[in-house]
Design an enzyme around this catalytic site. Structure first.
Site, PDB file in Angstrom:
ATOM      1  N   ASP B 306       0.854  -1.181   0.000  1.00  0.00           N
ATOM      2  CA  ASP B 306       0.000   0.000   0.000  1.00  0.00           C
ATOM      3  C   ASP B 306       0.886   1.225   0.000  1.00  0.00           C
ATOM      4  O   ASP B 306       1.890   1.276   0.703  1.00  0.00           O
ATOM      5  CB  ASP B 306      -0.878   0.006   1.261  1.00  0.00           C
ATOM      6  CG  ASP B 306      -2.197  -0.662   0.980  1.00  0.00           C
ATOM      7  OD1 ASP B 306      -2.678  -0.517  -0.154  1.00  0.00           O
ATOM      8  OD2 ASP B 306      -2.730  -1.332   1.880  1.00  0.00           O
ATOM      9  N   PHE B 376     -15.471  19.444   6.458  1.00  0.00           N
ATOM     10  CA  PHE B 376     -15.444  18.803   5.140  1.00  0.00           C
ATOM     11  C   PHE B 376     -16.602  17.822   5.037  1.00  0.00           C
ATOM     12  O   PHE B 376     -16.902  17.097   5.972  1.00  0.00           O
ATOM     13  CB  PHE B 376     -14.121  18.040   4.979  1.00  0.00           C
ATOM     14  CG  PHE B 376     -14.021  17.290   3.687  1.00  0.00           C
ATOM     15  CD1 PHE B 376     -13.541  17.940   2.552  1.00  0.00           C
ATOM     16  CD2 PHE B 376     -14.425  15.968   3.596  1.00  0.00           C
ATOM     17  CE1 PHE B 376     -13.449  17.258   1.356  1.00  0.00           C
ATOM     18  CE2 PHE B 376     -14.347  15.287   2.392  1.00  0.00           C
ATOM     19  CZ  PHE B 376     -13.856  15.941   1.266  1.00  0.00           C
ATOM     20  N   ALA B 378     -18.459  14.995   2.223  1.00  0.00           N
ATOM     21  CA  ALA B 378     -18.281  14.306   0.952  1.00  0.00           C
ATOM     22  C   ALA B 378     -19.127  14.977  -0.127  1.00  0.00           C
ATOM     23  O   ALA B 378     -18.816  14.905  -1.316  1.00  0.00           O
ATOM     24  CB  ALA B 378     -18.680  12.843   1.092  1.00  0.00           C
TER      25      ALA B 378
END
Lengths: 563, 691
Positions: B306, B376, B378
């Site tokens: 990753d 914030f 989405a």
């Protein structure tokens, strides 16, 4: 050694190097069914053979089917040959009226020729009728060699194919090997031998009076055709008892040279065929290099021992038992070639070689007939050694060992070890049994370590399907005929079956693309490692025999004692 | 996990005791080489006892003694390796102290024994409580002390939902309250399994171990035949030479030869090597669920890593302020800082820090009157702050390019042309552009950048030399991914990765015959973890991930994959090296024993025979030669125990270089060492007067 001796050594070696890629490339095409030089004239013959035998040439066999076809075919060959021998008195083409062969000798000989050993407990000219020689022995010379090539082809396919359940078609491999490789080569060589003076007829023996005034019976027969295949097919069974020392078998220096090269030709060319089939020439070259190096080393050691001063006789070199017509260099070269390949034909008596030269011949056989070895099976045996080498050394780089991208796991190791273990086991058991029993001891003719070597050599030769004799051992007795027969069977089929099992197991595996930084099997390091593995396995198994036979004899000869 | 030295007195004492217990033939059957040695020792002893009425030969008694010691030494190495595991298991078991659980039944709470919990039960854990069993957090968030299993003293956060929901039995909640749904039956929890693994209780032979055992068994069978055949060989030779060897070629001597030839060194150390391989992983805080997984780790060809946390630091950092034309960089920094004040993400904090560093701006939440922070979401993909001050309302936003564009345009402004170019340049370079606006005005762009971890480039170069391909997995777009791949030196990357593309990539690599390793933590990693040949689940990850992987990293550090691979390689290398060593040893032993046995052949009266010439080590007498070989053979096992437990050192160089080095040390060394060792022992035992 003078410069002629050196030339007689270098010419066959040079010819071998030149012919290997030529024949190897041709065989790769012919054996894989591609178009080649002889496909036009001989393809109809191949197709006819399939039609007559109801073979579906498109069929692909699993290793088990392949192995059972092979066994069935060889069983049939054995029975036919056994019957021919035991009935020959009543069959045609027997102008000398030779008697039927005893059951134990017939068993031994039938096994011997089916297994490509060609150990001969009998003398050809006084025992076998022309029909037995032609239809029995000569045919098996071809078929046992072709069987070996089939084993090689199946194993190579195991490396090449990916995730496949099959390893090829035994009948097709057998037919192609015979029709495209063995028959044409033998045909040419037989013609040359006839030209050079070998006999090829079915006439009765010729009676004459020798120069000393004694009556002589000069044997005749269809010899040239059988000599050609006996050399080319690593068979080695002579038409006459004296084998390559007989003037009708080995008439001229040219004949001697060609027969010498013929011993190693096909096994050597198969290394090239292997590289072509893998599409990795270097892999084949490594195998050739290893074989050629071991051959040359053996040759050098043997020549050194034979030409070395004979301290017990005070003569410059050991020449007893060597036909002056053939000479020391040719005799030593032949003895090394014939034991390196599992040929077993001889042009001088190995018993008469210096102890260490005889020891070299013995070691060549002991290491498992992989220094070129038998047609096909020698190459397959070498590949088994490669698998073992890869397994041991591959671990040392910290990965599950791989050869040609295929993982070497428990199954391959088990089968490879059976292949190595089986012949060694029967050598040890057989020799021990012979040395413990009156029947075994009765056959020994020489005293001291030499007698010991006779026995070990016989069982080693039989187990590794070489077929050369150290001479001296009277092996045409029920004990040796049966014991050596059984040993030959084990040495042949307990190696072929596990090799085919390895082929089947490998064929089913995925193959990993080569890694640049991975373990490589086409390098000098691997070549050296392979040689070391072969020698270590061979020597560790047989060091006691060598110490009690050739080594102690050599040391004793140095002290002035002979046997 | 508690570290321990290799040979603590307690461990050694226990191992010595176990070496005798392990003499039981049934235990020995698993190891053909040592079993044959045991039978040899037994037969020799029986022969000596049977001949006792005629007097006991001190020489033969010594052979028997050393043969027994050979078996005991082999047992000792295995017992020691097991003992080290057991000590660790004991430490783990202490964690399973009788924990009581607060079983939740609807709203009602009852206190039960942790051992009585069943799968599906829900329990409550509050500050100070031990978590009674493996489970999943279904409610709440808590900090948990997992030091008992990870050794890491910093507590970790566990919360419901998401990828940090798994908790392990035996760990302790140190703040807040969570509800845990139990997922493991008692006795089959993660901890139980760990204990089982560490103790080697369910240790099965791994594929490679099986293959090697076959090889060793075959060699043993071969040498057995060699030695058995040697008796008639010797009898015949003695007869032919008219020599009497019956005093030399005895059953004890033949047995001594056999035991010297069979690969007792590797045979005796084989299981210790396997056990210690897993043990070494445990020391690195990685629990392998099977030995097979450890072995597979050595074979890994492709490593999926990753990006975040492995190749780059956890998150992106603000690196640069690029103002729109007509605005100063300082203004941009100031507004960006204001917009990020309440943003607790690492990205937000890095903006605050950068502004502070560059312009010494130190705005704080408390100093702003009448500010309302916009978090914030989405949906809007922006965050910021609205400030009502003397100068009127200021609406400061930062966010993705298109989000801010929409926001500004809806307020009647336009996106300046140069901003588009800047944004594109940043995106191409692998960075993330954050556009900052105030009301309808675009102020500039903040350049957020991945920070590649220090030293990672060298690590990837190492892996390449080891023959391992590294693939970076990232959710980023291909451009970004390519830029980071180039910077970090990773071989390949998988951009815009989803669980499906990860799985597909693994399958593709496996189709080519490659072995794939990956690390993962999320539930959506589970299929890929299960598909990979080596799947390392992060302990901090979900229960599903931990179940799917075949290893668990207690430190939750994905970089550790590299160490896991090295451990796997060491395991195989140690086996190969010791096998080579063992086989190479045989040459010297032949040169000691064969001349000793046959020196009397063809001897002149009173002298020695020609085969005495093979006594190249000039050993004192046949007895001293045979005894020296046997003693060497026994002691080499003990001498190599540390190597078996530690493993052969691995350096990340090409396979052929590794092979050459190991061949020199263990092949050539194995050939030479016994010549020296046997000679030395010969001098010693003759000096002491043992023979």
């Amino acid at each position: 050694m003078n410069e002629h001796d050196v030339l007689q050594i270098l010419i066959p070696l040079g010819l071998l190097v030149v012919l290997t890629p030529l024949l190897g490339g041709y065989m790769a095409k012919a054996l894989q069914g591609k178009n080649h030089l002889l496909s036009k004239p001989l393809r109809p013959l191949e197709a006819l053979a399939y039609r007559l035998c109801l073979v579906d040439e498109k069929e692909e066999m699993t290793w088990k089917k392949y192995a059972s076809s092979l066994l069935l075919f060889n069983l049939f060959g054995f029975l036919a040959l056994f019957a021919l021998q035991t009935l020959q008195a009543r069959l045609p083409l027997n102008p000398q009226g030779l008697a039927n062969i005893s059951w134990d000798s017939a068993f031994n000989t039938a096994v011997s020729f089916v297994t490509n050993t060609d150990w001969q407990g009998y003398a050809g000219e006084t025992a076998m009728s022309y029909l037995t020689q032609m239809l029995g022995l000569c045919v098996q010379n071809f078929l046992s060699a072709a069987t070996g090539m089939a084993v090689f082809l199946a194993l190579t396919r195991g490396f090449v194919s990916r995730g496949s359940a099959t390893v090829g078609n035994f009948w097709v491999d057998l037919t192609r090997s015979t029709i495209y490789v063995l028959l044409p080569l033998s045909f040419v060589l037989a013609l040359v031998l006839v030209w050079q003076g070998s006999v090829q007829n079915v006439a009765p023996y010729v009676s004459s009076t020798g120069v000393e005034g004694g009556a002589q019976s000069i044997p005749m027969g269809p010899a040239a055709s059988q000599i050609a295949i006996k050399q080319l097919g690593t068979n080695g069974g002579g038409f006459f008892n004296a084998n390559g020392a007989h003037p009708f078998e080995n008439p001229t220096p040219l004949a001697n040279l060609l027969e010498l090269v013929a011993i190693l030709l096909v096994p050597s060319a198969l290394t090239w065929t292997y590289g072509v089939m893998l599409e990795r020439r270097r892999q084949g070259l490594v195998v050739f290099a290893a074989m050629f190096t071991l051959l040359s080393a053996g040759l050098a050691a043997s020549l050194w021992a034979q030409y070395g001063p004979n301290r017990s006789l005070g003569e410059p070199a050991v020449i007893e038992g060597i036909d002056t017509r053939i000479g020391t260099a040719n005799c030593v070269a032949w003895s090394v070639f014939t034991t390196a390949a599992s040929n077993g034909s001889v042009n001088c008596a190995h018993e008469s070689l210096s102890p260490l030269s005889g020891g070299v011949a013995l070691v060549n056989i002991m290491v498992g007939e992989v220094v070129f070895g038998g047609v096909g099976v020698g190459m397959a045996g070498m590949l088994v050694f490669i698998l073992i080498t890869v397994f041991l050394s591959g671990l040392m780089v910290g990965r599950t060992p791989e050869y040609l991208g295929k993982k070497i796991e428990a199954r391959e190791v088990r089968m490879s070890m059976v292949t190595i273990l089986a012949p060694s086991a029967v050598i040890l058991i057989g020799s021990a049994a012979a040395l413990m029993t009156p029947a075994g001891l009765a056959g020994i003719s020489a005293k001291g370590p030499h007698g010991f070597t006779e026995v070990v050599y016989a069982f080693t030769s039989a187990a590794q399907n070489n077929g050369s004799a150290f001479e001296g051992l009277n092996a045409n007795s029920p004990f040796y005929n049966v014991a050596l027969g059984l040993v030959m069977l084990v040495g042949r089929f307990l190696t072929i079956i596990p090799i085919l099992a390895v082929a089947g197991s490998l064929a089913g595996k995925k193959s990993v693309a080569a890694r640049e930084t991975g373990f490589r099997t086409d390098t000098f390091l691997f070549f050296a490692l392979l040689i070391a593995t072969i020698l270590v396995v061979g020597v560790l198994t047989h060091f006691p025999s060598l110490a009690l036979g050739p080594i102690v004899e050599h040391l004793l000869v140095g002290l002035g004692r002979t046997f | 996990m508690r570290k321990q030295t290799m040979f603590s007195t307690r461990l050694v004492v226990a191992a010595v005791r176990d070496s005798f217990i392990k003499l039981h033939p049934r235990t020995q059957l698993a190891n053909p080489v040592i079993f044959v040695t045991l039978v040899g020792a037994f037969i020799t002893t029986v022969v000596i006892i049977a001949n006792a009425p005629e007097g006991v030969s001190a020489f033969e008694a010594q052979i028997a003694f050393w043969l027994w010691l050979t078996v005991l030494f082999a047992n000792f190495s295995e017992a020691l390796a097991e003992g080290r595991g057991k000590a660790q298991a004991d430490a783990l078991r202490k964690m399973k102290t009788a924990v009581r659980a607060r079983l939740l039944d609807g709203e009602k709470e009852t206190v039960v024994n942790a051992g009585d919990l069943k799968t599906g039960d829900s329990v409550v854990c509050e500050t100070g409580d031990f978590i009674p069993g493996d489970g999943e957090v279904t409610e709440g968030i808590a900090t948990v002390d997992e030091s008992a299993i990870t050794g890491e003293s910093a507590p970790v956060v566990r919360e419901s939902g998401g990828d940090r929901s798994a908790v392990t039995g035996g760990t302790r909640v140190i703040s807040d309250r969570i509800v845990v749904r139990i997922t493991a039956e008692p006795g089959r929890s993660f901890l139980d399994r760990m204990i089982g693994l560490v103790e080697g209780a369910r240790r099965r032979k791994t594929p490679n171990e099986v293959a090697l055992t076959i090889l060793l068994a075959a060699m043993t069978a071969l040498f057995l035949l060699v030695v058995v055949a040697l008796k008639p060989y010797a009898d015949y030779s003695a007869g032919a030479a008219k020599a009497d060897l019956s005093k030399v070629i005895t059953i004890p001597v033949l047995t001594a030869l056999l035991v010297c030839l069979i690969p007792t060194t590797i045979g005796g150390l084989l299981s210790a090597i396997g056990i210690s391989g897993m043990d070494r992983l445990i020391r690195k805080n990685v629990i392998a669920k099977s030995g097979r997984a450890v072995e597979a780790a050595g074979d890994v060809d492709v490593l999926l890593l990753d990006k975040t946390g492995t190749i780059t630091l956890g998150s992106r950092m603000a690196r640069e302020f690029i103002p729109a034309s007509g605005h100063s960089e300082k203004l941009l920094a100031e507004l960006a800082q204001l917009a990020s004040l309440s943003d607790e993400t690492p990205e937000g904090r890095s903006i605050v820090v950068l502004a502070k560093e560059r312009f010494n701006l130190r705005a704080e939440v408390g100093t702003l009157a009448e500010a309302s922070f916009i978090a914030f979401s989405a949906h809007t993909r922006m965050s910021g702050v609205d400030i009502r001050g003397a100068a009127g309302a200021r609406s400061i936003r930062k966010g993705a390019f298109d989000a801010i564009k929409r926001h500004v345009e809806s307020a009647g402004g336009t996106m300046p042309a140069n901003i588009l170019t800047v944004v594109e340049t940043i995106a191409k370079s692998g960075g993330t552009p954050l556009v900052v606006s105030e009301n309808a005005d675009v102020i500039g762009v903040v350049h957020l950048k991945d920070v590649v971890k220090g030293g990672i480039r060298e690590r990837f170069a190492q892996m390449r030399r080891m023959g391992i391909k590294t693939v970076m997995i990232t959710g980023d777009n291909p451009l970004t991914a390519a830029a980071i791949a180039a910077e970090s030196g990773v071989d390949d990357f998988l951009a815009e990765a989803t669980p499906e593309t990860k799985l597909r990539r693994i399958r593709e690599e496996q189709e080519k015959g490659y072995m794939v390793a990956m690390a993962g933590d999320g539930t959506n990693d589970a299929p890929a973890l299960a598909q990979a040949d080596v799947g390392v689940a992060m302990n901090a990850g979900t229960q599903a991930a931990r179940e799917a992987g075949n290893m668990v990293d207690l430190d939750s550090n994905p970089t550790k994959l590299i160490e896991i691979v090295v451990t796997g390689k060491q395991l195989l290398m140690t086996r190969g090296a010791l096998t080579t060593f063992s086989v190479a040893n045989d040459v010297a032993k032949y040169f000691a024993i064969i001349p000793a046995m046959f020196a009397g052949l063809y001897a002149a009266p009173g002298g020695v025979g020609p085969l005495a010439g093979l006594n190249v080590m000039a050993l004192h007498s046949p007895q001293s030669a045979i005894l020296s070989a046997v003693i060497f053979n026994a002691f080499i096992i003990i001498a190599l125990v540390p190597l078996a437990l530690k493993g052969v050192k691995y350096r990340p160089v090409g396979a052929m270089t590794v092979l050459r080095n190991n061949l020199l040390v263990y092949g050539l060394g194995g050939l030479v060492a016994p010549f020296l060792g046997i000679k030395l022992i010969d001098v010693l035992i003759v000096g002491v007067g043992l023979v």
